[in-house]
Design a protein around this motif. Structure first.
Motif, PDB file in Angstrom:
ATOM      1  N   ARG A   9     -58.167   9.066 -46.348  1.00  0.00           N
ATOM      2  CA  ARG A   9     -57.716   9.181 -47.739  1.00  0.00           C
ATOM      3  C   ARG A   9     -58.070  10.580 -48.230  1.00  0.00           C
ATOM      4  O   ARG A   9     -59.241  10.900 -48.449  1.00  0.00           O
ATOM      5  CB  ARG A   9     -58.380   8.104 -48.593  1.00  0.00           C
ATOM      6  N   THR A 664     -61.723  12.828 -57.317  1.00  0.00           N
ATOM      7  CA  THR A 664     -62.599  11.661 -57.440  1.00  0.00           C
ATOM      8  C   THR A 664     -61.807  10.412 -57.783  1.00  0.00           C
ATOM      9  O   THR A 664     -62.050   9.331 -57.235  1.00  0.00           O
ATOM     10  CB  THR A 664     -63.670  11.915 -58.517  1.00  0.00           C
ATOM     11  N   LYS A 667     -60.057   9.229 -54.668  1.00  0.00           N
ATOM     12  CA  LYS A 667     -60.977   8.632 -53.704  1.00  0.00           C
ATOM     13  C   LYS A 667     -61.341   7.203 -54.090  1.00  0.00           C
ATOM     14  O   LYS A 667     -61.477   6.324 -53.234  1.00  0.00           O
ATOM     15  CB  LYS A 667     -62.256   9.473 -53.600  1.00  0.00           C
TER      16      LYS A 667
END
Length: 681
Positions: A9, A664, A667
């Protein structure tokens, strides 16, 4: 047997190599500049860099118009980083200094001037080091010889380029036949000609150094924990070393493109020859596999340009100027017998497959000159008895045969070309036909009775179902062979009118799909809502923009569907005052944050879309931030440069922080299904 592997990812950025600008680059991004850019990416939390193709494109600025499937572009060579530059003459160093002064400050790079200027310097540098380079060439154990042994394609490339420069860079199709139709033995004989050794060795040396610089930069990028993703154009330029040296692999009588659509009513004729897949299969697809193996020297992932072409290519005769008279290959044609069985007699089939041109329609554009019109029509057509109706002669094989007739007035030529394309069925060989892509818009179709239309539609639908099966079978064979050739992660550019088997085949072969947010919508539903980001395929690449589209900023400012995005994903409290038609860093954060919630495992945005998180990088004219405007050929396209030095980006902590917020979010976002791929072992 297959082994499941996890697709990582990752959040990354896409940029043309030429767009990079560092303290050391000379007017254009160069291979070593990737290292500095990777340092910036690492500080910003990005873990993938996607490049546009970097192959030699000769006089063409488009990276998708390659002169070679293997050779790297010399324009990206850092001359000052070459070992030979250390002892370069004052003349060479003055020339390089002049290049910096002339081009470093330019907002976009001048492709033609830089290409020629850098080649001139490289040639002089080669001349100064010719003796030392020849020593390396004559040493079987040298690094140059080792590289040459692993890259045999350079023989054809060097011979091709030497000839191309000899003939003032004219297309090889314009060369004397002695050179335009050279067999492999003749190419090898010319390569071994001692009088041409110096000219050939120059091109070998340039490629060796280019590979060396790019590999070193790619290795440094990887050591920073950043994946490098390349781009493999599906087609080759007609004027390429590969098409010249391997006519057995390229069909020069046909041209690749795409069928008509709302933006391109006559389709797109790219001008590229199509592949002879049967001949490639006889060699176990060695040319294609070698191409991918070559790319794996630099990349850990790659984008397959126009993956639909591996299912079926849209091909048009080279005698056509548009793609409207094209067809899919492979295809399932309708036979004469099947048409007769469906109730169409010989005359009716002729009516459907051959344009019938009324005299009056041509008179209207020929100053109502009846006799003059007859005179012109007789040049290209045969009259049907005593009727004021005409059929094209058998020797007319494409609209070029009409448009190139200078003895016929231009308005008449263009009107006849329109009629040429106005047919329901496209003849394919003897007694075989395919429906025109726009067959329901043709005069003949509209003249059919409801019963006739229903019968023909039924026949076309049956053939369409058979074609879908042919397309899936071909794609599984071709893509299966090619993706298994290397360990690189394959990502597809699957935009366009997709065969229904595309998602299934890509998923089965672990090829990531491409989801461009502005075009990823539920088109059949009321209001055509955007697909929810949680419902994106895990094995996909999500992106806000592509090199052929407007940037995210320009889209939000000027395009109507931005309001639909606002409707489907309204800003939340605390996200700032977001308004369609006004773009601020808050707007960029809102858009990129929403997209980051996608289930797609790869989230890759053009660098311009990330830079828009800081207003200081905005161009006063957002159009200037584009890479390419499709359908236009000019000095603007493909010449985008960063607005500041990469070193300045590397020091911008506010930009790093803003990008990290997006990273972020991506993720933490959970995929709607596990991103697990099957890979051949």
């Amino acid at each position: 047997m297959s082994t499941p592997i996890e697709i990582p990812r990752l959040t990354g950025t896409a940029i043309p190599l030429g767009a990079l600008k560092t303290k050391h680059s000379c007017g254009i991004g160069e291979y070593p500049d990737l290292v500095a850019f990777a340092s910036f990416c690492k500080k910003a939390g990005l873990s993938l860099i996607q490049l546009l193709p970097v192959n030699d494109t000769g006089t063409e600025s488009s990276p998708y118009s390659a002169l070679s499937a293997f050779a790297l572009h010399p324009i990206y060579l850092s001359i000052e980083s070459l070992p030979e530059y250390k002892a370069a003459s004052s003349q060479v160093k003055k020339m390089v200094k002049a290049l910096h002064e002339a081009y470093d400050a330019a907002p976009r790079f001048d492709y033609s001037k830089l290409r020629y200027a850098k080649r001139t310097v490289l040639k002089l540098l080669y001349e100064e080091n010719k003796a030392a380079i020849e020593v390396l060439w004559n040493d079987a154990d040298s690094a140059l010889r080792s590289w040459f042994a692993k890259n045999p394609w350079v023989v054809e490339y060097a011979v091709f380029l030497e000839l191309k420069w000899h003939f003032m860079e004219a297309s090889w199709r314009q060369w004397p036949k002695k050179y335009s139709s050279m067999k492999q033995d003749k190419i090898l004989a010319r390569w071994e000609d001692p009088e041409l050794k110096e000219a050939h060795l120059f091109h070998v040396w340039v490629q060796w150094r280019a590979f060396e610089q790019f590999q070193q930069a790619a290795q440094a990028v990887q050591e920073k924990g950043i994946m490098l993703k390349g781009d493999i154009p599906i087609m080759m330029n007609e004027d390429s070393a590969d098409a010249w040296a391997h006519p057995e692999f390229f069909d020069e009588t046909m041209r690749a493109g795409s069928p008509p659509d709302g933006f391109n009513p006559t389709g797109q004729n790219w001008g590229f020859p199509v592949y002879r897949w049967k001949n490639l299969a006889k060699t176990d697809y060695s040319w294609w596999k070698s191409r991918l193996e070559c790319a794996s020297n630099f990349y850990q992932a790659y984008r397959i340009d126009h993956v639909l072409g591996f299912f079926r290519i849209w091909e048009t005769s080279s005698r056509e100027t548009t793609a409207m008279m094209g067809r899919t290959e492979p295809s399932a044609p309708i036979t004469f017998a099947e048409l007769e069985k469906a109730g169409f007699d010989k005359d009716r089939i002729r009516w459907l497959s051959q344009p019938h041109v009324p005299t009056r329609a041509i008179e209207d554009v020929n100053n109502n000159d009846y006799l003059g019109t007859h005179g012109y029509l007789h040049l290209l057509m045969d009259r049907i008895g005593d009727e004021e109706l005409w059929l094209f002669k058998d020797e007319i094989t494409g609209d070029r045969d009409i448009l190139e007739r200078e003895d016929i007035p231009e308005p008449v030529r263009h009107r006849l070309a329109e009629f040429w394309r106005n047919r329901t069925l496209l003849p394919l060989g003897k007694d075989k036909f395919l429906p025109l892509w726009t067959y329901k818009e043709t005069t003949a179709w509209k003249s059919l009775s409801g019963q006739e239309q229903e019968a023909l539609d039924k026949l076309i639908a049956a053939k369409q179902k058979k074609q879908e099966s042919l397309w899936e079978k071909q794609a599984r064979t071709l893509l299966g062979e090619l993706t298994a050739a290397t360990s690189m992660i394959a990502c597809a550019e699957d935009l366009g009118a997709n065969p229904e088997s595309v998602p299934r085949v890509l998923d089965d072969l672990s090829i990531l799909r491409l989801c461009v947010v502005r075009w990823y919508r539920q088109w059949q539903d009321e209001g055509q809502p955007f697909v929810d980001f949680a419902d994106y395929p895990a094995t996909s690449v999500v992106t806000a923009s592509v090199h052929d589209s407007s940037t995210l900023r320009l889209w939000w400012l000027t395009e109507q569907d931005a309001a639909d995005f606002y409707r489907d994903f309204p800003p939340e409290e605390g996200e700032g005052d977001i308004e369609v038609g006004i773009y601020t860093p808050e707007t960029a954060r809102y858009l990129l944050s929403r997209i980051a919630t996608s289930a797609s495992n790869f989230c890759i945005h053009p660098i311009q879309d990330f830079l828009a998180l800081q207003a200081v990088y905005y161009n006063s004219d957002p159009q200037q931030e584009r890479v390419n405007v499709p359908g236009s050929v000019n000095e603007f396209n493909w010449t985008y440069r960063l607005p500041v030095l990469v070193e300045e980006l590397a020091q911008d902590k506010e930009l790093h922080s803003a990008i990290k917020e997006v990273v972020t979010i991506h993720k933490k976002a959970k995929a709607s299904k596990k991103a697990c791929a099957k890979k051949k072992s």
